[in-house]
Design an enzyme around this catalytic site. Structure first.
Site, PDB file in Angstrom:
ATOM      1  N   ASP A 150       0.776   5.803   0.833  1.00 40.05           N
ATOM      2  CA  ASP A 150       1.254   4.577   0.483  1.00 40.05           C
ATOM      3  C   ASP A 150       0.496   3.399   1.231  1.00 40.05           C
ATOM      4  O   ASP A 150      -0.316   3.763   1.977  1.00 40.05           O
ATOM      5  CB  ASP A 150       2.806   4.286   1.294  1.00 40.05           C
ATOM      6  N   SER A 151       0.146   2.322   0.355  1.00 37.65           N
ATOM      7  CA  SER A 151      -0.882   1.417   0.561  1.00 37.65           C
ATOM      8  C   SER A 151      -2.145   1.683   0.775  1.00 37.65           C
ATOM      9  O   SER A 151      -2.718   2.296  -0.035  1.00 37.65           O
ATOM     10  CB  SER A 151      -0.083   0.622   1.816  1.00 37.65           C
ATOM     11  N   ALA A 152      -2.806   1.527   1.906  1.00 36.10           N
ATOM     12  CA  ALA A 152      -4.089   2.176   2.377  1.00 36.10           C
ATOM     13  C   ALA A 152      -3.942   3.670   1.952  1.00 36.10           C
ATOM     14  O   ALA A 152      -5.057   4.234   1.437  1.00 36.10           O
ATOM     15  CB  ALA A 152      -4.422   1.627   3.751  1.00 36.10           C
ATOM     16  N   GLY A 154      -2.195   5.023  -0.233  1.00 35.36           N
ATOM     17  CA  GLY A 154      -2.263   5.415  -1.534  1.00 35.36           C
ATOM     18  C   GLY A 154      -3.656   4.980  -2.140  1.00 35.36           C
ATOM     19  O   GLY A 154      -4.233   5.720  -3.309  1.00 35.36           O
ATOM     20  N   ILE A 177       1.996   5.308  -3.641  1.00 38.16           N
ATOM     21  CA  ILE A 177       2.864   4.215  -3.387  1.00 38.16           C
ATOM     22  C   ILE A 177       2.422   2.818  -3.024  1.00 38.16           C
ATOM     23  O   ILE A 177       1.710   2.713  -2.075  1.00 38.16           O
ATOM     24  CB  ILE A 177       3.737   4.735  -2.201  1.00 38.16           C
TER      25      ILE A 177
END
Length: 308
Positions: A150-152, A154, A177
């Site tokens: 997720d985020s970083a 991801g 994500i």
């Protein structure tokens, strides 16, 4: 745009949080640690065990005893490559392990500023490669491996999928994500609409890139996987891309999903309306977090089931 009431409740909780660039890294990490109760109760699984794979700290989650060679999801937590750890991702990792019917390896990769770019990428590649080559240290089905984050995280999952493209046929899926896939930070679209007031801000993203990758070419595909050519995307593993409507990263996540699809990669792309970054973590407060976790795990399971 209408905020989901659970997202509004979250924003009310964090409305007085200071900008990240006004505090020390240690203060920002402590603030995130204080938010762990919002991630909810962790679902019980058969195995939760801290280990090292390829010299990198990991936490292994499995719905069944480790003696069984299950497929594996290598998971990278969020936090802008600066914040975050295994604890913030704990309830998400457990839920994905159950929904995917797989062992989840959550990676405690090195972070900036202590270990700047590309240290996190090096760790992500090392752990994923070890799993794919049967060197994880426990029985695993190396024909069925996914990367997720997720985020970083991801970003790291997308980068790992690109960097290992064609080298390991066992890497069959990538679950991204609200991924941060473009460090060039466009000054339009969702980056402008949700630049502030929706938890993650454009200012926060500038802080993360400046802390994790100071002086790095922002078009380096190991930092901006969205900068990869269409030819580099062709043949990548199938993808699930989850985005939040009220998130500066919304548009780049959708654009990356569309670029993968245009390159012939099978993609499931879902935007959760009215929700904010990082809603998937917030299972103790945001109901749709559980829907997203089940969706992610289900798509990963389907990719595993498709392997003959």
């Amino acid at each position: 745009m209408t905020l989901h009431p659970h997202a509004r409740a979250f924003l009310d909780i964090v409305k007085d949080a200071p900008p990240l660039d006004t505090q020390t890294v240690e203060q920002n990490r402590a603030d995130l640690e204080n938010a762990i109760p919002l991630t909810g109760e962790g679902a019980p699984v058969a195995v939760v065990e801290d280990r090292r794979i390829a010299g990198v700290g990991v936490r292994v989650y499995s719905p069944r005893p480790l003696e069984e060679a299950l497929p594996v999801v290598v998971y990278f937590h969020g936090g802008g490559w600066v914040l975050g750890d295994l604890e913030i991702a704990d309830t998400t990792a457990r839920a994905i392990a159950i929904a995917a019917g797989a062992t989840v390896v959550s990676v405690d990769y090195r972070k900036g500023p202590e270990d700047p770019f590309p240290a996190a990428v090096v760790d992500a590649l090392a752990v994923t490669t070890a799993v794919l080559t049967g060197d994880a240290g426990f029985p695993a089905d190396a024909r069925r491996v996914a990367v997720a984050g997720d985020s970083a995280g991801g970003n790291l999952a997308a980068v790992t999928a690109q960097q290992l493209a064609g080298a390991h046929p066992g890497l069959v899926h990538q679950a991204l994500i609200y991924p941060a896939v473009d460090a060039r930070m466009p000054d339009d679209g969702s980056y402008r609409t949700y630049a502030e007031g929706h938890f993650l801000t454009a200012r926060d993203m500038a802080y993360f890139f400046d802390t994790y990758a100071p002086g790095v070419d922002r078009s380096d595909v190991r930092l901006s996987p969205a900068a990869a050519s269409p030819a580099a995307l062709a043949g990548l593993p199938s993808a699930t891309v989850i985005t939040a409507e009220c998130d500066p990263l919304h548009d780049e996540g959708v654009a990356y999903a569309n670029a993968l699809a245009a390159a012939g990669v099978p993609v499931v792309s879902v935007t959760f309306d009215g929700l904010v970054h990082p809603f998937v973590y917030l299972g103790g407060l945001i109901g749709p977090a559980h829907t997203a976790r089940r969706l992610i795990g289900g798509e990963i399971r389907a990719a595993f089931d498709a392997v003959e």
